[in-house]
Design a protein around this motif. Sequence first.
Motif, PDB file in Angstrom:
ATOM      1  N   SER A  94      41.156  50.927  48.742  1.00 16.43           N
ATOM      2  CA  SER A  94      42.324  50.451  48.001  1.00 16.43           C
ATOM      3  C   SER A  94      42.078  50.553  46.503  1.00 16.43           C
ATOM      4  CB  SER A  94      42.650  49.009  48.384  1.00 16.43           C
ATOM      5  OG  SER A  94      43.746  48.541  47.646  1.00 16.43           O
ATOM      6  N   TYR A  95      40.914  50.177  46.081  1.00 16.72           N
ATOM      7  CA  TYR A  95      40.543  50.220  44.665  1.00 16.72           C
ATOM      8  C   TYR A  95      40.616  51.652  44.122  1.00 16.72           C
ATOM      9  CZ  TYR A  95      37.498  49.705  40.548  1.00 16.72           C
ATOM     10  OH  TYR A  95      36.975  49.725  39.281  1.00 16.72           O
ATOM     11  N   GLN A  96      40.269  52.633  44.955  1.00 18.42           N
ATOM     12  CA  GLN A  96      40.267  54.027  44.533  1.00 18.42           C
ATOM     13  C   GLN A  96      41.645  54.680  44.578  1.00 18.42           C
ATOM     14  OE1 GLN A  96      37.284  55.895  47.023  1.00 18.42           O
ATOM     15  NE2 GLN A  96      35.634  55.361  45.610  1.00 18.42           N
ATOM     16  N   ARG A  97      42.601  54.060  45.265  1.00 20.67           N
ATOM     17  CA  ARG A  97      43.954  54.628  45.360  1.00 20.67           C
ATOM     18  C   ARG A  97      44.803  54.172  44.190  1.00 20.67           C
ATOM     19  NH1 ARG A  97      43.548  52.888  50.850  1.00 20.67           N
ATOM     20  NH2 ARG A  97      44.840  51.088  50.382  1.00 20.67           N
ATOM     21  N   SER A  98      45.804  54.969  43.865  1.00 24.17           N
ATOM     22  CA  SER A  98      46.738  54.573  42.809  1.00 24.17           C
ATOM     23  C   SER A  98      48.013  53.972  43.389  1.00 24.17           C
ATOM     24  CB  SER A  98      47.075  55.775  41.921  1.00 24.17           C
ATOM     25  OG  SER A  98      47.644  56.807  42.711  1.00 24.17           O
ATOM     26  N   ASP A  99      48.169  54.058  44.712  1.00 29.20           N
ATOM     27  CA  ASP A  99      49.342  53.470  45.357  1.00 29.20           C
ATOM     28  C   ASP A  99      48.939  52.866  46.700  1.00 29.20           C
ATOM     29  OD1 ASP A  99      48.800  55.800  46.754  1.00 29.20           O
ATOM     30  OD2 ASP A  99      50.879  56.403  46.948  1.00 29.20           O
ATOM     31  N   ASN A 100      49.891  52.209  47.358  1.00 23.64           N
ATOM     32  CA  ASN A 100      49.668  51.646  48.691  1.00 23.64           C
ATOM     33  C   ASN A 100      48.465  50.699  48.717  1.00 23.64           C
ATOM     34  OD1 ASN A 100      50.215  51.185  51.375  1.00 23.64           O
ATOM     35  ND2 ASN A 100      49.203  53.046  52.090  1.00 23.64           N
ATOM     36  N   GLU A 101      48.454  49.763  47.772  1.00 25.07           N
ATOM     37  CA  GLU A 101      47.341  48.833  47.627  1.00 25.07           C
ATOM     38  C   GLU A 101      47.184  47.923  48.844  1.00 25.07           C
ATOM     39  OE1 GLU A 101      45.788  46.331  43.920  1.00 25.07           O
ATOM     40  OE2 GLU A 101      47.747  45.635  44.629  1.00 25.07           O
ATOM     41  N   THR A 102      45.954  47.665  49.201  1.00 21.03           N
ATOM     42  CA  THR A 102      45.613  46.682  50.217  1.00 21.03           C
ATOM     43  C   THR A 102      45.147  45.434  49.476  1.00 21.03           C
ATOM     44  OG1 THR A 102      44.880  48.411  51.743  1.00 21.03           O
ATOM     45  CG2 THR A 102      44.069  46.179  52.161  1.00 21.03           C
ATOM     46  N   PRO A 103      45.749  44.269  49.733  1.00 19.18           N
ATOM     47  CA  PRO A 103      45.321  43.047  49.037  1.00 19.18           C
ATOM     48  C   PRO A 103      44.008  42.508  49.633  1.00 19.18           C
ATOM     49  CG  PRO A 103      47.082  42.530  50.555  1.00 19.18           C
ATOM     50  CD  PRO A 103      46.886  44.021  50.611  1.00 19.18           C
ATOM     51  N   TYR A 104      42.971  43.288  49.479  1.00 23.53           N
ATOM     52  CA  TYR A 104      41.667  42.997  50.080  1.00 23.53           C
ATOM     53  C   TYR A 104      41.094  41.662  49.625  1.00 23.53           C
ATOM     54  CZ  TYR A 104      40.052  44.784  45.596  1.00 23.53           C
ATOM     55  OH  TYR A 104      39.852  44.984  44.253  1.00 23.53           O
ATOM     56  N   TRP A 105      41.427  41.212  48.427  1.00 25.50           N
ATOM     57  CA  TRP A 105      40.893  39.967  47.887  1.00 25.50           C
ATOM     58  C   TRP A 105      41.325  38.759  48.710  1.00 25.50           C
ATOM     59  CZ3 TRP A 105      44.258  43.277  45.565  1.00 25.50           C
ATOM     60  CH2 TRP A 105      45.589  42.853  45.461  1.00 25.50           C
ATOM     61  N   ARG A 106      42.332  38.925  49.553  1.00 20.63           N
ATOM     62  CA  ARG A 106      42.797  37.831  50.414  1.00 20.63           C
ATOM     63  C   ARG A 106      41.973  37.726  51.689  1.00 20.63           C
ATOM     64  NH1 ARG A 106      48.984  39.743  49.668  1.00 20.63           N
ATOM     65  NH2 ARG A 106      49.140  39.239  47.438  1.00 20.63           N
ATOM     66  N   THR A 107      41.068  38.667  51.918  1.00 17.57           N
ATOM     67  CA  THR A 107      40.184  38.623  53.089  1.00 17.57           C
ATOM     68  C   THR A 107      38.855  38.027  52.658  1.00 17.57           C
ATOM     69  OG1 THR A 107      41.276  40.548  54.057  1.00 17.57           O
ATOM     70  CG2 THR A 107      39.086  39.970  54.909  1.00 17.57           C
ATOM     71  N   LEU A 108      38.525  36.897  53.273  1.00 18.55           N
ATOM     72  CA  LEU A 108      37.345  36.124  52.913  1.00 18.55           C
ATOM     73  C   LEU A 108      36.258  36.256  53.967  1.00 18.55           C
ATOM     74  CD1 LEU A 108      39.272  32.835  52.015  1.00 18.55           C
ATOM     75  CD2 LEU A 108      38.651  34.688  50.451  1.00 18.55           C
ATOM     76  N   LYS A 109      35.062  35.898  53.570  1.00 17.19           N
ATOM     77  CA  LYS A 109      33.957  35.792  54.507  1.00 17.19           C
ATOM     78  C   LYS A 109      34.073  34.445  55.230  1.00 17.19           C
ATOM     79  CE  LYS A 109      29.941  36.937  52.720  1.00 17.19           C
ATOM     80  NZ  LYS A 109      28.821  37.156  51.780  1.00 17.19           N
ATOM     81  N   ALA A 110      33.110  34.117  56.050  1.00 15.50           N
ATOM     82  CA  ALA A 110      33.119  32.860  56.799  1.00 15.50           C
ATOM     83  C   ALA A 110      33.184  31.663  55.844  1.00 15.50           C
ATOM     84  CB  ALA A 110      31.875  32.754  57.679  1.00 15.50           C
ATOM     85  N   ASN A 111      33.839  30.631  56.280  1.00 18.71           N
ATOM     86  CA  ASN A 111      33.956  29.374  55.535  1.00 18.71           C
ATOM     87  C   ASN A 111      34.695  29.527  54.205  1.00 18.71           C
ATOM     88  OD1 ASN A 111      32.436  27.924  57.542  1.00 18.71           O
ATOM     89  ND2 ASN A 111      30.608  28.892  56.691  1.00 18.71           N
TER      90      ASN A 111
END
Length: 159
Positions: A94-111
């Motif tokens: 997602s970071y490398q793309r200029s479009d079609n972003e994935t909101p990856y920051w909303r995916t957390l590790k355990a706890n």
Amino acid sequence: MANEEKKDFNAMLHDSKDMPKFQTITDEASIEKYGGNRMYFAPPIDYDTVMKKVPLGKVITVGDIREHFAKQSGADFTEPITACIFVSIAAWASYQRSDNETPYWRTLKANGELNEKYPGGALTQKEKLENEGHVVIQKGRKNIRYYVKDYENVLFSLD
């Protein structure tokens, strides 16, 4: 991962590596830990697809995604190491793309822990989450880690 800036994560994201697939494990300790012997491997693009579903104001954990895939596929569990790697691949793609972003920051590790392996590390993830209204707390003095406060109250359900 290393040398992220030199890798083509979008190519990795679309390389299924013969997945989805199942594996039967025989290690008794693992069977006891994961509650069964039928292990599922989801392809990287499936992680990206799920991560894109998490709306503004919500978060999800890698464990929640793994449980979803196991339930969906009829497996006892989803392989944990590749799950973490594929979540990172989705983030970097997602970071490398200029479009079609994935909101990856909303995916957390355990706890509710933030992921140091995302683009910009945990501090960039912290900034993005705080911009969306989440409260991020710091734990530790030497080995500092960040967590979304009360993340359980804003978990996105895949059901």
